[in-house]
Design a protein around this motif. Structure first.
Motif, PDB file in Angstrom:
ATOM      1  N   ARG A 255       0.845  -1.220   0.000  1.00  0.00           N
ATOM      2  CA  ARG A 255       0.000   0.000   0.000  1.00  0.00           C
ATOM      3  C   ARG A 255       0.868   1.253   0.000  1.00  0.00           C
ATOM      4  N   ARG A 256       1.909   1.262   0.841  1.00  0.00           N
ATOM      5  CA  ARG A 256       2.830   2.406   0.891  1.00  0.00           C
ATOM      6  C   ARG A 256       3.520   2.581  -0.465  1.00  0.00           C
TER       7      ARG A 256
ATOM      8  N   CYS B 238       3.957   5.417  -5.681  1.00  0.00           N
ATOM      9  CA  CYS B 238       3.862   5.377  -7.149  1.00  0.00           C
ATOM     10  C   CYS B 238       2.840   6.396  -7.645  1.00  0.00           C
ATOM     11  N   ALA B 239       1.698   6.469  -6.980  1.00  0.00           N
ATOM     12  CA  ALA B 239       0.644   7.389  -7.400  1.00  0.00           C
ATOM     13  C   ALA B 239       1.032   8.850  -7.173  1.00  0.00           C
ATOM     14  N   ALA B 240       1.753   9.106  -6.084  1.00  0.00           N
ATOM     15  CA  ALA B 240       2.085  10.492  -5.732  1.00  0.00           C
ATOM     16  C   ALA B 240       3.279  11.038  -6.507  1.00  0.00           C
ATOM     17  N   VAL B 241       4.347  10.239  -6.632  1.00  0.00           N
ATOM     18  CA  VAL B 241       5.577  10.779  -7.233  1.00  0.00           C
ATOM     19  C   VAL B 241       6.184   9.869  -8.294  1.00  0.00           C
ATOM     20  N   GLY B 242       5.566   8.745  -8.576  1.00  0.00           N
ATOM     21  CA  GLY B 242       6.116   7.807  -9.540  1.00  0.00           C
ATOM     22  C   GLY B 242       6.779   6.631  -8.846  1.00  0.00           C
ATOM     23  N   ASP B 243       7.160   5.684  -9.650  1.00  0.00           N
ATOM     24  CA  ASP B 243       7.763   4.449  -9.151  1.00  0.00           C
ATOM     25  C   ASP B 243       9.096   4.756  -8.462  1.00  0.00           C
ATOM     26  N   PRO B 244       9.236   4.407  -7.169  1.00  0.00           N
ATOM     27  CA  PRO B 244      10.466   4.724  -6.440  1.00  0.00           C
ATOM     28  C   PRO B 244      11.596   3.712  -6.632  1.00  0.00           C
TER      29      PRO B 244
ATOM     30  N   GLY C  63      10.746   4.290   1.179  1.00  0.00           N
ATOM     31  CA  GLY C  63      10.769   5.375   0.214  1.00  0.00           C
ATOM     32  C   GLY C  63      12.189   5.647  -0.216  1.00  0.00           C
ATOM     33  N   PRO C  64      12.361   6.584  -1.136  1.00  0.00           N
ATOM     34  CA  PRO C  64      13.710   6.918  -1.593  1.00  0.00           C
ATOM     35  C   PRO C  64      14.511   7.604  -0.495  1.00  0.00           C
ATOM     36  N   PRO C  65      15.815   7.753  -0.676  1.00  0.00           N
ATOM     37  CA  PRO C  65      16.646   8.409   0.332  1.00  0.00           C
ATOM     38  C   PRO C  65      16.157   9.825   0.644  1.00  0.00           C
ATOM     39  N   ASP C  66      16.277  10.196   1.909  1.00  0.00           N
ATOM     40  CA  ASP C  66      15.904  11.554   2.315  1.00  0.00           C
ATOM     41  C   ASP C  66      17.014  12.529   1.936  1.00  0.00           C
ATOM     42  N   GLU C  67      16.881  13.797   2.336  1.00  0.00           N
ATOM     43  CA  GLU C  67      17.844  14.837   1.961  1.00  0.00           C
ATOM     44  C   GLU C  67      19.252  14.557   2.484  1.00  0.00           C
ATOM     45  N   ASP C  68      19.370  13.708   3.510  1.00  0.00           N
ATOM     46  CA  ASP C  68      20.683  13.342   4.046  1.00  0.00           C
ATOM     47  C   ASP C  68      21.196  12.019   3.478  1.00  0.00           C
ATOM     48  N   GLY C  69      20.430  11.431   2.561  1.00  0.00           N
ATOM     49  CA  GLY C  69      20.841  10.171   1.953  1.00  0.00           C
ATOM     50  C   GLY C  69      20.440   8.943   2.738  1.00  0.00           C
TER      51      GLY C  69
END
Length: 171
Positions: free
Chosen positions: A47-48, A53-59, A83-89
């Protein structure tokens, strides 16, 4: 994207279509599903993944992976990046196995592979948490090289970080 392969496992990155299949309980897959898959945690992870995917595309590659046995392709659980890496990686991970797969070292093997993959992708740190009473999950994270960094009455928080090029020891 290619599967991540270990000695006994295949970590298969789910596409949005495959995640929908898991969400809908559609058992038509590679080698089938072990009894108990998908568990509540697997459904939450897909679900997450689908919301991302719906909000920002396939991660992908920072998405959800099925954990499959190499010997027969049967899905025994899942492991995922939240999710993808945050601003600090940094990234956060989660994992789970069906009860019949517990006690075989599969979770540690899968998590070690995911940590190595994250590092190869340039991730600077990986975090995860578990219930305070879930000693097996605490052992999995420790066996994979993560360290206990904080705790509350309810949760234990683990982390590993790298501050140099690949090949240096995690901190």
């Amino acid at each position: 994207m290619d599967d991540l392969v270990t000695a006994r496992l295949v970590l298969h990155p789910l596409s949005a279509g495959e995640a929908e299949r898991v969400l809908n309980g559609d058992r038509d897959g590679a080698g089938g599903w072990a009894d108990g898959y998908p568990a509540e945690g697997d459904v939450s992870a897909v679900r997450r993944f689908l919301a991302t995917c719906a909000a920002v595309g396939d991660p992908r590659p920072f998405g959800t992976y099925e954990i499959r046995l190499r010997e027969d392709g049967r899905t025994i659980g899942g492991v995922d990046f939240h999710g993808p890496p945050d601003e600090d990686g940094g990234v956060t991970i989660g994992y789970g196995l069906v009860p019949s797969a517990h006690g075989n070292g599969y979770a540690s093997e899968a998590l070690r592979a995911l940590l190595a993959f994250a590092r190869a992708q340039g991730v600077s740190s990986v975090a995860g948490d578990t219930d305070a009473g879930n000693l097996a999950s605490q052992r999995v994270m420790t066996a994979a090289g993560m360290r206990l960094v904080a705790e509350s009455d309810r949760l234990r928080f683990y982390r590993t970080a790298w501050d140099g090029p690949a090949g240096r020891r995690p901190t």
